[in-house]
Design a protein around this motif. Structure first.
Motif, short mmCIF file in Angstrom:
data_model
loop_
_atom_site.label_atom_id
_atom_site.label_comp_id
_atom_site.label_asym_id
_atom_site.label_seq_id
_atom_site.Cartn_x
_atom_site.Cartn_y
_atom_site.Cartn_z
N ILE A 1 0.85 -1.21 0.00
CA ILE A 1 0.00 0.00 0.00
C ILE A 1 0.88 1.25 0.00
O ILE A 1 0.60 2.22 -0.72
N ALA A 2 1.95 1.23 0.79
CA ALA A 2 2.86 2.38 0.84
C ALA A 2 3.54 2.60 -0.50
O ALA A 2 3.71 3.75 -0.94
N VAL A 3 3.93 1.52 -1.17
CA VAL A 3 4.56 1.63 -2.48
C VAL A 3 3.61 2.27 -3.50
O VAL A 3 3.99 3.16 -4.26
N ILE A 4 2.36 1.81 -3.51
CA ILE A 4 1.37 2.36 -4.45
C ILE A 4 1.14 3.84 -4.18
O ILE A 4 1.12 4.67 -5.11
N PHE A 5 1.00 4.19 -2.91
CA PHE A 5 0.78 5.59 -2.54
C PHE A 5 1.99 6.45 -2.91
O PHE A 5 1.83 7.57 -3.42
N SER A 6 3.19 5.93 -2.68
CA SER A 6 4.40 6.69 -3.00
C SER A 6 4.55 6.87 -4.51
O SER A 6 5.00 7.93 -4.97
N PHE A 7 4.16 5.85 -5.28
CA PHE A 7 4.27 5.95 -6.74
C PHE A 7 3.33 7.03 -7.28
O PHE A 7 3.73 7.84 -8.13
N PHE A 8 2.08 7.05 -6.81
CA PHE A 8 1.17 8.11 -7.23
C PHE A 8 1.70 9.48 -6.81
O PHE A 8 1.55 10.47 -7.53
N GLY A 9 2.33 9.53 -5.64
CA GLY A 9 2.95 10.78 -5.20
C GLY A 9 4.07 11.20 -6.13
O GLY A 9 4.22 12.39 -6.46
N TRP A 10 4.88 10.22 -6.57
CA TRP A 10 5.97 10.51 -7.52
C TRP A 10 5.42 11.03 -8.83
O TRP A 10 5.98 11.98 -9.42
#
Length: 433
Positions: A68-77
């Protein structure tokens, strides 16, 4: 899925560097750190349980939390990238033709080095010698100003500003002499002086600040100022040699520092690059972000902008801002999860925005990217502004990636002072120097 995201980001990073020749920028730094401190650690922690270890004061994160953190960080990127490249499109004021004045720069450099001489005399005397100072600096690096004598606290406040000036002066002198083919001794000594000064803080981040700024300033002069044919020696393919040197220096300094810390603690240890690699792939930003998403909105209430507004008011003196809290910024986030105050833990911008506004906070990543994009564009105004960008804005990207608004505001507060001082070293219009 995570491997595909890593591959995608690496491809985008390589395409950007090859097409622009710009190895160091807020976007390349943010992208590289996303790979190294979020995506790769996620793969290691999910695929190899022995990597998925945590301090005793932190709740263990499961594979689902990390994904979940990876997905959220990717959208943030993605939003950061959109904001950054749109920010670079803004119109800037007319560019000025300015001249760097080396004689003034050498004089200011002498004053800066004199400050450092006085600083070390005072600090060595306080600690009882050079060995004691080095030992204390390695083992007790995060000392509160209230625990130090007033004179040392005062010198420590000025020291980062002086060190930044040294970096700016050394880099500009080097490229000035290189451009004009003057003094091989100067060309060799100046970068070495800057590197040695970066080691005096015992923080590897300071080394990165110096090297990133030095590289960026060189790329700027190659891309915009049209140095003579000697600049052809600085090919884009050398960027990867530079990357190798930076990574090697970062790991070696960290391994040596870790060795002395363990030695001072009385532990039997040895210098280990492998141990340092493992430590730097632990994913501090990943852990911080995943913990925030797991806790905020569930066991911890959202902060609704508190950490951001508090940091924006941070420069206001306590005499005026009488209700100014004793601790604020990302400390509010980590302490809210029950983490100790001494952790110096990373949360990432995505983590801070989530802790304040939940999922909707991710939108702020666009505006963060736009801010850095505008700074990058404004740097093109002239060499003085680019020097500020190279040695202040680029380092702020590093601290912002881990400490978010806290790192951003703390990093930007020196800019007005540096700007005023640099007016001495540059003048408009070409003329005899």
């Amino acid at each position: 899925m995570i491997s595909l995201i890593i591959t995608f980001l690496i491809i985008q990073l390589l395409k950007y560097v090859y097409s622009t020749g710009e190895l160091v920028s807020p976007w390349t730094i943010f992208t590289a750190l996303s790979i190294v401190d979020i995506l790769m650690p996620a793969v290691l922690r999910i695929a190899f349980p022995e990597f998925n270890i945590y301090p005793i004061w932190m709740a263990k994160l499961e594979a689902e939390d990390l994904i979940i953190a990876v997905i959220f960080s990717f959208f943030g990127w993605v939003l950061f990238s959109l904001g950054y490249f749109n920010g670079k499109k803004v119109s800037i004021v007319k560019r000025y033709s300015i001249v760097f004045i080396p004689k003034r720069a050498l004089l200011l450099l002498a004053f800066c080095l004199l400050f450092y001489a006085i600083y070390f005399i005072v600090i060595f005397n306080y600690h009882g010698g050079v060995d004691a100072y080095i030992s204390n600096s390695l083992t007790n690096r995060f000392v509160s100003a209230s625990d130090l004598p007033p004179i040392i606290s005062f010198l420590n406040v000025i020291r980062p500003l002086v060190l930044t000036l040294i970096f700016i002066i050394v880099a500009n002198l080097f490229y000035f002499y290189y451009k004009n083919g003057e003094g091989s001794v100067k060309i060799f000594f100046l970068p070495l002086l800057g590197f040695l000064m970066s080691l005096t803080t015992f923080f590897r981040g300071t080394i990165l600040n110096y090297l990133f700024g030095f590289i960026a300033l060189g790329n700027n002069k190659n891309n915009f100022d049209s140095l003579n044919s000697r600049s052809n020696n600085m090919k884009r393919k050398n960027n990867f040699k530079v990357v190798f040197f930076i990574v090697a220096a970062f790991l070696i300094v960290g391994a040596v520092r870790g060795f002395y810390i363990e030695k001072e603690a009385g532990n039997d240890t040895e210098i280990s690059i492998l141990k340092e690699v493992n430590k730097n792939l632990s994913g501090s930003a990943l852990i911080g972000l995943a913990s925030v998403i797991k806790n905020y909105g569930y066991s911890v209430d959202y902060l609704y902008g508190k950490t951001i507004f508090d940091m924006l008011l941070m420069p206001v003196p306590r005499v005026i801002y009488t209700s100014k809290p004793d601790w604020y910024g990302i400390d509010d986030i980590t302490r809210g999860m029950g983490w100790p105050k001494s952790t110096q833990s990373a949360v990432s911008p995505q983590g801070e925005y989530y802790a304040n506004f939940g999922v909707y906070g991710i939108i702020l990543m666009y505006f963060l990217g736009a801010l850095f994009g505008v700074c990058r564009k404004f740097a093109e105004k002239d060499l003085m502004h680019f020097s500020i960008y190279a040695f202040l804005i680029l380092p702020v990207t590093l601290t912002t990636f881990w400490m978010s608004t806290t790192g951003l505001i703390n990093g930007l507060k020196m800019i007005p002072f540096i700007f005023i001082i640099l007016k001495i070293l540059f003048r408009k219009n070409a003329g005899k120097v």
